[in-house]
Scaffold this motif. Structure first.
Motif, PDB file in Angstrom:
ATOM      1  N   LEU A 484     148.367  89.607   9.186  1.00 18.32           N
ATOM      2  CA  LEU A 484     148.772  88.239   9.513  1.00 18.32           C
ATOM      3  C   LEU A 484     149.997  88.281  10.419  1.00 18.32           C
ATOM      4  CD1 LEU A 484     148.930  85.323   6.938  1.00 18.32           C
ATOM      5  CD2 LEU A 484     150.682  85.575   8.681  1.00 18.32           C
ATOM      6  N   SER A 485     149.805  87.888  11.681  1.00 15.29           N
ATOM      7  CA  SER A 485     150.913  87.900  12.642  1.00 15.29           C
ATOM      8  C   SER A 485     150.503  87.126  13.885  1.00 15.29           C
ATOM      9  CB  SER A 485     151.277  89.340  13.034  1.00 15.29           C
ATOM     10  OG  SER A 485     150.259  89.897  13.837  1.00 15.29           O
ATOM     11  N   ARG A 486     151.487  86.898  14.770  1.00 14.76           N
ATOM     12  CA  ARG A 486     151.179  86.331  16.078  1.00 14.76           C
ATOM     13  C   ARG A 486     150.413  87.373  16.903  1.00 14.76           C
ATOM     14  NH1 ARG A 486     156.608  85.954  16.040  1.00 14.76           N
ATOM     15  NH2 ARG A 486     156.722  87.189  17.953  1.00 14.76           N
ATOM     16  N   PRO A 487     149.606  86.932  17.871  1.00 20.02           N
ATOM     17  CA  PRO A 487     148.918  87.895  18.741  1.00 20.02           C
ATOM     18  C   PRO A 487     149.867  88.426  19.810  1.00 20.02           C
ATOM     19  CG  PRO A 487     148.300  85.663  19.367  1.00 20.02           C
ATOM     20  CD  PRO A 487     149.165  85.535  18.130  1.00 20.02           C
ATOM     21  N   ILE A 563     145.099  82.446   1.606  1.00 20.51           N
ATOM     22  CA  ILE A 563     144.583  83.638   2.288  1.00 20.51           C
ATOM     23  C   ILE A 563     145.009  84.900   1.546  1.00 20.51           C
ATOM     24  CG2 ILE A 563     144.693  84.980   4.425  1.00 20.51           C
ATOM     25  CD1 ILE A 563     145.080  82.325   5.924  1.00 20.51           C
ATOM     26  N   TYR A 564     146.292  84.942   1.118  1.00 19.43           N
ATOM     27  CA  TYR A 564     146.749  86.083   0.322  1.00 19.43           C
ATOM     28  C   TYR A 564     145.948  86.182  -0.977  1.00 19.43           C
ATOM     29  CZ  TYR A 564     150.964  86.572   3.260  1.00 19.43           C
ATOM     30  OH  TYR A 564     151.838  86.777   4.296  1.00 19.43           O
ATOM     31  N   ARG A 565     145.720  85.064  -1.622  1.00 22.34           N
ATOM     32  CA  ARG A 565     144.979  85.063  -2.894  1.00 22.34           C
ATOM     33  C   ARG A 565     143.566  85.590  -2.702  1.00 22.34           C
ATOM     34  NH1 ARG A 565     144.535  79.458  -4.388  1.00 22.34           N
ATOM     35  NH2 ARG A 565     143.185  80.245  -6.049  1.00 22.34           N
ATOM     36  N   LEU A 566     142.948  85.201  -1.602  1.00 25.64           N
ATOM     37  CA  LEU A 566     141.590  85.666  -1.330  1.00 25.64           C
ATOM     38  C   LEU A 566     141.561  87.179  -1.159  1.00 25.64           C
ATOM     39  CD1 LEU A 566     138.617  85.152  -0.686  1.00 25.64           C
ATOM     40  CD2 LEU A 566     139.283  84.712   1.696  1.00 25.64           C
ATOM     41  N   THR A 570     139.653  90.094  -3.747  1.00 22.54           N
ATOM     42  CA  THR A 570     138.686  91.112  -3.331  1.00 22.54           C
ATOM     43  C   THR A 570     139.209  92.527  -3.545  1.00 22.54           C
ATOM     44  OG1 THR A 570     139.518  91.171  -1.055  1.00 22.54           O
ATOM     45  CG2 THR A 570     137.803  89.541  -1.555  1.00 22.54           C
ATOM     46  N   LYS A 571     140.394  92.640  -4.182  1.00 31.71           N
ATOM     47  CA  LYS A 571     141.060  93.928  -4.382  1.00 31.71           C
ATOM     48  C   LYS A 571     141.338  94.597  -3.034  1.00 31.71           C
ATOM     49  CE  LYS A 571     139.213  94.764  -8.996  1.00 31.71           C
ATOM     50  NZ  LYS A 571     140.483  94.420  -9.649  1.00 31.71           N
ATOM     51  N   GLY A 572     141.882  93.766  -2.134  1.00 32.23           N
ATOM     52  CA  GLY A 572     142.145  94.230  -0.785  1.00 32.23           C
ATOM     53  C   GLY A 572     143.560  94.749  -0.592  1.00 32.23           C
ATOM     54  N   VAL A 573     143.911  94.928   0.670  1.00 32.87           N
ATOM     55  CA  VAL A 573     145.197  95.516   1.063  1.00 32.87           C
ATOM     56  C   VAL A 573     145.775  94.695   2.212  1.00 32.87           C
ATOM     57  CG1 VAL A 573     146.289  97.537   2.105  1.00 32.87           C
ATOM     58  CG2 VAL A 573     144.554  97.851   0.355  1.00 32.87           C
ATOM     59  N   PHE A 574     147.090  94.530   2.212  1.00 31.25           N
ATOM     60  CA  PHE A 574     147.770  93.890   3.337  1.00 31.25           C
ATOM     61  C   PHE A 574     148.360  94.971   4.232  1.00 31.25           C
ATOM     62  CE2 PHE A 574     151.456  92.071   5.497  1.00 31.25           C
ATOM     63  CZ  PHE A 574     150.893  90.937   6.064  1.00 31.25           C
ATOM     64  N   ILE A 575     148.308  94.732   5.554  1.00 29.60           N
ATOM     65  CA  ILE A 575     148.861  95.712   6.482  1.00 29.60           C
ATOM     66  C   ILE A 575     149.733  95.025   7.528  1.00 29.60           C
ATOM     67  CG2 ILE A 575     146.738  95.641   7.892  1.00 29.60           C
ATOM     68  CD1 ILE A 575     147.418  98.603   8.650  1.00 29.60           C
ATOM     69  N   LEU A 585     158.786  89.534   6.444  1.00 24.64           N
ATOM     70  CA  LEU A 585     158.660  88.540   5.379  1.00 24.64           C
ATOM     71  C   LEU A 585     157.235  88.469   4.852  1.00 24.64           C
ATOM     72  CD1 LEU A 585     160.229  86.415   3.795  1.00 24.64           C
ATOM     73  CD2 LEU A 585     159.651  84.748   5.569  1.00 24.64           C
ATOM     74  N   THR A 586     156.247  88.747   5.721  1.00 25.08           N
ATOM     75  CA  THR A 586     154.859  88.725   5.252  1.00 25.08           C
ATOM     76  C   THR A 586     154.613  89.788   4.194  1.00 25.08           C
ATOM     77  OG1 THR A 586     154.266  90.142   7.135  1.00 25.08           O
ATOM     78  CG2 THR A 586     153.934  87.769   7.394  1.00 25.08           C
ATOM     79  N   LEU A 587     155.352  90.881   4.247  1.00 22.98           N
ATOM     80  CA  LEU A 587     155.210  91.913   3.213  1.00 22.98           C
ATOM     81  C   LEU A 587     155.657  91.392   1.856  1.00 22.98           C
ATOM     82  CD1 LEU A 587     156.600  94.976   5.216  1.00 22.98           C
ATOM     83  CD2 LEU A 587     154.205  94.466   4.723  1.00 22.98           C
ATOM     84  N   ILE A 588     156.733  90.615   1.856  1.00 23.39           N
ATOM     85  CA  ILE A 588     157.216  90.021   0.600  1.00 23.39           C
ATOM     86  C   ILE A 588     156.186  89.034   0.056  1.00 23.39           C
ATOM     87  CG2 ILE A 588     159.087  88.712  -0.461  1.00 23.39           C
ATOM     88  CD1 ILE A 588     159.858  91.485   0.589  1.00 23.39           C
ATOM     89  N   GLU A 589     155.643  88.224   0.947  1.00 21.85           N
ATOM     90  CA  GLU A 589     154.650  87.230   0.528  1.00 21.85           C
ATOM     91  C   GLU A 589     153.404  87.922  -0.029  1.00 21.85           C
ATOM     92  OE1 GLU A 589     155.765  83.755   3.812  1.00 21.85           O
ATOM     93  OE2 GLU A 589     154.109  85.127   4.175  1.00 21.85           O
ATOM     94  N   ALA A 590     152.955  88.969   0.623  1.00 24.42           N
ATOM     95  CA  ALA A 590     151.763  89.681   0.155  1.00 24.42           C
ATOM     96  C   ALA A 590     152.011  90.329  -1.203  1.00 24.42           C
ATOM     97  CB  ALA A 590     151.366  90.745   1.183  1.00 24.42           C
TER      98      ALA A 590
END
Length: 1061
Positions: A484-487, A563-566, A570-575, A585-590
């Motif tokens: 999750l970030s700007r392009p 989106i994080y909850r989804l 699914t037992k996914g991973v944030f990158i 900050l997105t790491l903290i949210e994840a």
């Protein structure tokens, strides 16, 4: 970026059109030969792929391959080859120049640190020198250092509830509102917006905090929503728990929008610089009103001054420094992103010269604002330790080694000779956990995913964004890799996509979701963002990732938690694969939503991992490492569960209450200061006995502003005073008349024989004025003496004001000059003008303020002691004298041994306790103001140097003192609004001339009056420009070509109706 795959086609085209044609002309020039033949592969690897940004070249290449004629195509390929070659050479030249500049700067910093250490070591014994040096250079473990620092601070706790603090936050640019934040709408409306809004809400809920005001820009433009034009928006309504009975009507957190700059335009942050002083004046007016209101509610009738003023980003830091100086309250700074760091990155790209970068990004103005912020800040808050060492360490105003020396001396109570460094504190951003829902594994999870895939029997209300994401997947049950970030090219999304596309086990195991902001049409986006999105679509097609990658066009800010909850379901991973991540900050949210993580090893994620222990760190340039880390986390369920549990267990360290507790603890350790007047300002209900002399002075002053021959002048004056003041003033006027035995004597006062100070008042008349005329003309001859025309123009201005008797009665005068008080009085006497005709004298470039109409000692005017205390912040007089003398006598690093060629001579006649004055003997050897200030900053000295009086004097005054700041002080001290001040200037003047043009006051420029100023000594080549300080056009600025009383009166009348843009 467009990617490098097009280069393969480029090489094939060159080979197919005949490399021999290129070889004949380019082999020797290119310098990439192999066995005497041109090697295009080597050429492109060395000169394009590794060193040249190919975005622009790609556009040209598109046109080249579209050429049908083979000969023309060959010719254009050769031309393009030369273009690449010249770009590479230009880039290398720029890199060499920048490296040389950095080397020179490092040498200058080392010299500055050496000078500062030598000066400070003179008052230590040999043993103490060794102790301090060893103490400053010894290495401590981070844990030990943290324990030592925290042990000396009293932690903020619930027992602070009895405090009623007023906290001011500033964040000028972007679109700020409390709900439905448009994050990602543009580069100015990003994570900082969310940060400051949540910080304001969280601070307002802390014990002891009564009110938090978040100041930003008011925008009434059709380009944006109407809500950004609302003057006030409530964020929270209570200063504590819901049952807090002490919460008053003004408590809580609010967004305060101040109009500045063009009212009907939404401006990007680079265009806001000329209007910063307008914001400062508008914010100052609100703060003064709010301080009075809070004083009535919780301050026992005394103003409640801001506990701290906290600037976010460079523009708000610049504003916070000026507000801090005007109010004499502590300042805190958070940089968010820094100009010097960005400048270095842009120069390394080699696509723009430093001049072009400055023109586009106003980068030098931004850097100077950050330097001023460092000068004034008590505390600088960073998100990571890396930000302190690698980013703030680039600035003149902060030196890690010198800061340790000064801190060691401060602990030992050893004199630092006026040298200061701001304290740096790492306080990670907090997070709002109110939207976080942590659900343990249950059959419901699979049911919800089954429902999304269309197999569920009984539909259940699920977040709409889930359907929007899941529609991309052929198998939505697979774990999700979420980014999750700007392009933005710096976010490195394309490398992540390549890592996923080229790793078959990863593709079989998981899906990839890319949340890349919001878009309608890629062609309408900025070139950088459009290039990233285009490359993403091409890579999806190249690796045939349809059904495995989601890239929705739109999402709302409120969708992000879902989106994080989804991903967690699914037992996914944030990158976060960013090349460099300042914090993350997105790491903290994840982590708060139970997602294990893979993150870049560059920047803030390193500190986050130390706290949470829930992620794997990777080299963002290593595509294989990214794939391996993702595969390891997704395939090893024990590791996945361990990372998830660690993150959830430790995430409280990043909560807003924890952040605010640390924040308030750090702020409380700063040197607290606020206005403390030695003489209380009387209210409207002052006793008759205490204000009789003031009333008599008012009567005399108003009557003398009328025609002496008019016998009704006194009565008219009293009638006007009564009309302005209402019933209370009418009663006071009657009492004044009853005390006057000979009323005719007032009318017959001879200005020459009976000066007004024969009946001095206790308080300046400024507190009764409705308008103030400020004369700040810098008319001096080659010796620095005031020219004769200066006093003539002063007389014309005063007579012009008297042409309108009604306004003259409520108008005061102030003279603002670089001359000391005695020379200023001599000037007035030479024109037969009584000193008491002026309500205030701002002397010595703003280092002293006098009130001629108040009590004097032995007939001599005394400077305002409150102003002297107001501007004393970080004033190191003796250290400055010694250092300036050394710098001005040093040429190219060598001290000048010839005493007779010294370019300066101390001007004892013009100096005072807060002004060091020098006569310029050799102007050719004078250092520019920005160069001198840089060298002083490197030595830990904070001040405001300037050249004045037609470049015949150099004066150094306290950091936050100036003629412009003196006007704001008059506003704070006597409540005479800056918006009701009219400042008369020449077209040029002293080096502080620019500061007097901008702001909410009205500016009247008299053309052709000042023949020679000092502004050529203000800035060095390569610095920021005048247009970055002074707006090109403003309704608050007008000019007069022919200086007559009627023209002056007309200009005053015309501009008095002007508002903002």
């Amino acid at each position: 970026m467009a990617g490098n795959e097009w280069i393969n086609g480029y090489l094939e085209a060159i080979l197919s059109t005949g490399a021999s044609a290129v070889e004949e002309q380019k082999a020797v020039a290119a310098g990439v030969t192999e066995g005497g033949h041109f090697n295009p592969t080597q050429y492109f690897v060395e000169e394009v792929v590794t060193v040249v940004d190919e975005s622009d070249l790609h556009r040209t290449w598109i046109k080249v391959v579209a050429t049908r004629d083979s000969r023309e195509r060959s010719s254009r390929l050769e031309n393009m080859c030369w273009r690449i070659w010249h770009l590479a050479r230009k880039k290398k030249q720029l890199e060499w120049e920048e490296n040389q500049r950095l080397a020179d700067r490092r040498q200058e910093r080392e010299q500055g640190r050496k000078d500062a250490t030598e000066d400070m070591s003179e008052d230590l014994s040999e043993g103490e020198k060794g102790d301090v040096l060893g103490e400053s250079l010894q290495s401590e473990s981070p844990k030990k250092r943290f324990q030592r620092q925290v042990s000396t601070l009293e932690e903020w706790s619930d027992d602070k509830k009895e405090k009623k603090l007023y906290v001011v936050l500033l964040s000028l640019h972007g679109l700020i509102r409390g709900e439905n934040m448009e994050l990602g709408r543009d580069s100015d409306t990003g994570g900082q917006i969310k940060y400051v809004v949540e910080l304001a809400r969280a601070l307002a809920k802390m014990p002891g905090v009564y009110r938090v005001d978040l100041f930003t820009r008011q925008i009434s433009s059709p380009e944006v929503d109407w809500s950004y034009g609302e003057p006030t928006e409530m964020l929270t309504s209570s200063s504590g728990d819901d049952d807090n009975i002490d919460a008053g009507e003004s408590s809580g957190a609010y967004i305060i929008r101040i109009p500045f700059g063009p009212r009907d335009k939404y401006l990007r942050k680079e265009l806001l610089w000329p209007y910063v002083q307008e914001f400062v004046d508008g914010a100052l007016a609100h703060i003064l009103n709010m301080s009075k209101v809070l004083g009535e509610q919780v301050g026992g009738g005394q103003p409640v001054w801001p506990y701290v003023i906290h600037g976010h980003y460079a523009d708000a830091g610049d504003s916070a420094a000026l507000l801090s100086g005007a109010l004499n309250v502590p300042m805190v700074l958070t940089g968010h992103s820094l100009g010097r760091n960005k400048l270095e990155q842009l120069i390394k790209q080699g696509r723009q010269s430093k001049e072009d970068i400055n023109s586009t990004y106003k980068i030098m103005r931004r850097i100077e604002a950050e330097e001023l912020s460092l000068d004034a800040a008590e505390l600088v808050i960073t998100s990571t330790k890396q930000e302190i060492e690698e980013q703030w360490g680039l600035y003149d105003g902060f030196d890690v080694k010198l800061e340790k020396v000064l801190r060691a001396r401060a602990r030992r109570n050893v004199n630092c000779h006026g040298r200061f460094m701001p304290r740096m504190a790492v306080i990670p951003p907090g997070m709002d956990f109110s939207s976080v829902e942590i659900q343990e594994d249950s059959p419901e999870v699979d049911g919800e995913l089954t429902q999304l895939s269309g197999d569920g029997a009984s539909p259940k209300a699920l977040p709409p964004i889930w359907s929007e994401v899941m529609r991309f997947f052929s198998n939505p049950h697979k774990p999700m890799i979420l980014a999750l970030s700007r392009p933005d090219p710096k976010k490195n999304i394309t490398t992540l996509l390549k890592a996923f596309g080229e790793c078959r086990p990863l593709k079989e195991l998981a899906n990839l979701t890319l949340i890349m902001g919001n878009r309608d049409d890629i062609d309408e986006m900025s070139s950088g963002n459009a290039s990233v999105l285009t490359t993403v679509l091409k890579l999806i097609d190249k690796y045939d990732l349809y059904g495995q990658v989601a890239y929705p066009k739109h999402h709302k800010q409120s969708d992000v938690p879902d989106i994080y909850r989804l991903a967690a379901k699914t037992k996914g991973v944030f990158i976060n694969p960013a090349l460099v991540e300042p914090f993350g900050l997105t790491l903290i949210e994840a982590a708060a939503h139970g997602l294990p993580m893979v993150a870049t090893k560059n920047g803030g994620p390193v500190d986050i991992h130390r706290a949470l222990h829930n992620c794997l760190l990777v080299d963002p340039h290593d595509q294989q490492a990214i794939a391996d880390a993702l595969l390891k986390l997704l395939s090893d369920k024990n590791l996945w569960n361990e990372c998830r549990k660690n993150g959830l267990r430790n995430i409280h360290l990043f909560s807003w209450p924890e952040h605010c507790r640390t924040y308030l603890t750090r702020v409380a350790a700063c040197r607290m200061r606020h206005p403390q007047w030695q003489t209380d300002t009387p209210g409207d209900d002052v006793a008759m006995e205490d204000s009789l002399n003031d009333s008599l002075k008012d009567v005399q002053d108003m009557s003398l502003r009328l025609s002496i021959d008019d016998k009704s002048s006194l009565n008219e004056s009293l009638d006007m005073a009564a009309a302005i003041g209402g019933p209370e003033m009418q009663d006071q006027v009657k009492r004044v008349l009853s005390r006057i035995k000979k009323p005719d004597s007032v009318q017959n006062l001879d200005a020459k024989n009976k000066p007004l100070d024969n009946i001095p008042g206790k308080y300046p008349l400024l507190r009764r004025r409705r308008r103030l005329i400020v004369i700040a003309l810098d008319c001096y001859d080659d010796t620095g003496a005031p020219e004769k025309k200066m006093i003539l123009i002063v007389q014309k201005i005063m007579k012009a004001v008297q042409l309108d008797p009604q306004t003259a009665k409520v108008t005061g005068f102030a003279l603002s000059t670089a001359m000391p008080m005695l020379e200023t009085i001599e000037l007035l006497v030479s024109g037969n003008i009584q000193v008491n005709e002026f309500d205030a004298l701002v002397c010595s470039s703003g280092s002293e303020v006098y009130y001629p109409g108040t009590h004097a000692e032995d007939g001599r005017l005394l400077p305002d002691p409150d102003y002297a205390a107001h501007i004393d912040y970080r004033w190191g007089c003796e250290g400055l004298k010694k250092t300036i003398w050394k710098l001005m006598n040093t040429v190219e690093g060598e001290e000048n041994s010839n005493k007779h060629s010294c370019p300066i001579e101390e001007d004892f006649k013009s100096r005072n306790a807060h002004c060091i004055s020098y006569k310029m003997k050799e102007l050719s050897k004078a250092k520019k103001v920005d160069d001198l200030r840089q060298k002083l900053r490197m030595r830990g000295l904070r001040c405001h140097p300037m050249y004045c009086r037609a470049s015949t004097r150099m004066q150094v005054i306290p950091l936050l003192a100036s003629r412009a700041q003196a006007l704001r002080y008059l506003f704070v001290r006597w409540r005479l609004n800056v918006a009701n001040m009219y400042v008369f200037l020449g077209e040029t003047g002293d080096t502080d001339h620019e500061e007097l043009i901008s702001g909410n006051h009205k500016t009247i420029i008299l053309k052709g009056v000042v023949s020679k100023g000092s502004e050529e000594l203000l800035r060095s080549p390569g610095s920021y420009h005048r247009d970055d300080v002074v707006p090109a056009e403003s309704p608050l600025v007008t000019s007069i070509s022919e200086i007559t009383e009627d023209n002056i009166a007309d200009a005053v009348k015309q501009i008095s109706t002007a508002g903002g843009m």
